[in-house]
Design a protein around this motif. Structure first.
Motif, PDB file in Angstrom:
ATOM      1  N   GLU A 183      -4.937   6.380   7.397  1.00 23.81           N
ATOM      2  CA  GLU A 183      -5.770   5.947   8.530  1.00 23.81           C
ATOM      3  C   GLU A 183      -6.811   4.926   8.068  1.00 23.81           C
ATOM      4  O   GLU A 183      -7.009   3.896   8.727  1.00 23.81           O
ATOM      5  CB  GLU A 183      -6.457   7.159   9.162  1.00 23.81           C
ATOM      6  N   ASP A 184      -7.450   5.192   6.949  1.00 20.36           N
ATOM      7  CA  ASP A 184      -8.439   4.250   6.403  1.00 20.36           C
ATOM      8  C   ASP A 184      -7.799   2.898   6.099  1.00 20.36           C
ATOM      9  O   ASP A 184      -8.373   1.845   6.396  1.00 20.36           O
ATOM     10  CB  ASP A 184      -9.077   4.805   5.134  1.00 20.36           C
ATOM     11  N   GLU A 185      -6.619   2.923   5.513  1.00 17.21           N
ATOM     12  CA  GLU A 185      -5.927   1.675   5.167  1.00 17.21           C
ATOM     13  C   GLU A 185      -5.528   0.892   6.412  1.00 17.21           C
ATOM     14  O   GLU A 185      -5.655  -0.332   6.454  1.00 17.21           O
ATOM     15  CB  GLU A 185      -4.701   1.964   4.297  1.00 17.21           C
ATOM     16  N   GLU A 214      -8.578  -0.803   7.774  1.00 22.31           N
ATOM     17  CA  GLU A 214      -8.930  -1.969   6.966  1.00 22.31           C
ATOM     18  C   GLU A 214      -8.014  -3.154   7.279  1.00 22.31           C
ATOM     19  O   GLU A 214      -8.475  -4.289   7.394  1.00 22.31           O
ATOM     20  CB  GLU A 214      -8.870  -1.636   5.475  1.00 22.31           C
ATOM     21  N   LEU A 215      -6.721  -2.886   7.406  1.00 26.72           N
ATOM     22  CA  LEU A 215      -5.780  -3.965   7.742  1.00 26.72           C
ATOM     23  C   LEU A 215      -6.116  -4.573   9.100  1.00 26.72           C
ATOM     24  O   LEU A 215      -6.035  -5.788   9.288  1.00 26.72           O
ATOM     25  CB  LEU A 215      -4.337  -3.443   7.742  1.00 26.72           C
ATOM     26  N   ILE A 267       0.853  -1.189   0.000  1.00 23.86           N
ATOM     27  CA  ILE A 267       0.000   0.000   0.000  1.00 23.86           C
ATOM     28  C   ILE A 267       0.889   1.239   0.000  1.00 23.86           C
ATOM     29  O   ILE A 267       1.650   1.464   0.942  1.00 23.86           O
ATOM     30  CB  ILE A 267      -0.934   0.020   1.232  1.00 23.86           C
ATOM     31  N   TYR A 268       0.791   2.019  -1.072  1.00 23.62           N
ATOM     32  CA  TYR A 268       1.539   3.263  -1.201  1.00 23.62           C
ATOM     33  C   TYR A 268       0.544   4.402  -1.286  1.00 23.62           C
ATOM     34  O   TYR A 268      -0.365   4.367  -2.108  1.00 23.62           O
ATOM     35  CB  TYR A 268       2.402   3.236  -2.467  1.00 23.62           C
ATOM     36  N   ASP A 309      -0.034  -2.396  17.089  1.00 18.73           N
ATOM     37  CA  ASP A 309       0.390  -1.644  15.908  1.00 18.73           C
ATOM     38  C   ASP A 309      -0.728  -0.740  15.414  1.00 18.73           C
ATOM     39  O   ASP A 309      -0.481   0.397  15.005  1.00 18.73           O
ATOM     40  CB  ASP A 309       0.824  -2.590  14.792  1.00 18.73           C
ATOM     41  N   PHE A 310      -1.948  -1.235  15.449  1.00 17.62           N
ATOM     42  CA  PHE A 310      -3.106  -0.444  15.033  1.00 17.62           C
ATOM     43  C   PHE A 310      -3.233   0.804  15.909  1.00 17.62           C
ATOM     44  O   PHE A 310      -3.362   1.922  15.399  1.00 17.62           O
ATOM     45  CB  PHE A 310      -4.378  -1.293  15.136  1.00 17.62           C
TER      46      PHE A 310
END
Length: 64
Positions: free
Chosen positions: A31-33, A36-37, A16-17, A47-48
């Motif tokens: 933040e959205d990515e 989702e992860l 993801i870039y 980590d989140f």
């Protein structure tokens, strides 16, 4: 994880870039990515939490 750069490196591990030339938009998209992860259980809770905190702090700095 100590900075937004570290968050970017975490996202890069998943291919993801994020770069839109708009700093605030980049931070929101990251933040959205991250969310989702986490939903897909690809990253740990710790980590989140750290990533979201770092992104929120940077968003508040960028708005000033």
């Amino acid at each position: 994880m100590n900075s937004v750069y570290d968050v970017m490196q975490l996202l890069k591990r998943f291919g993801i870039y994020v770069y839109t030339k708009d700093r605030l938009a980049d931070l929101e998209m990251m933040e959205d990515e991250i969310r989702e992860l986490y939903k897909m259980q690809m990253i740990e809770s710790k980590d989140f939490q750290i990533a979201i905190l770092l992104l929120k702090q940077e968003q508040s700095r960028s708005k000033i």
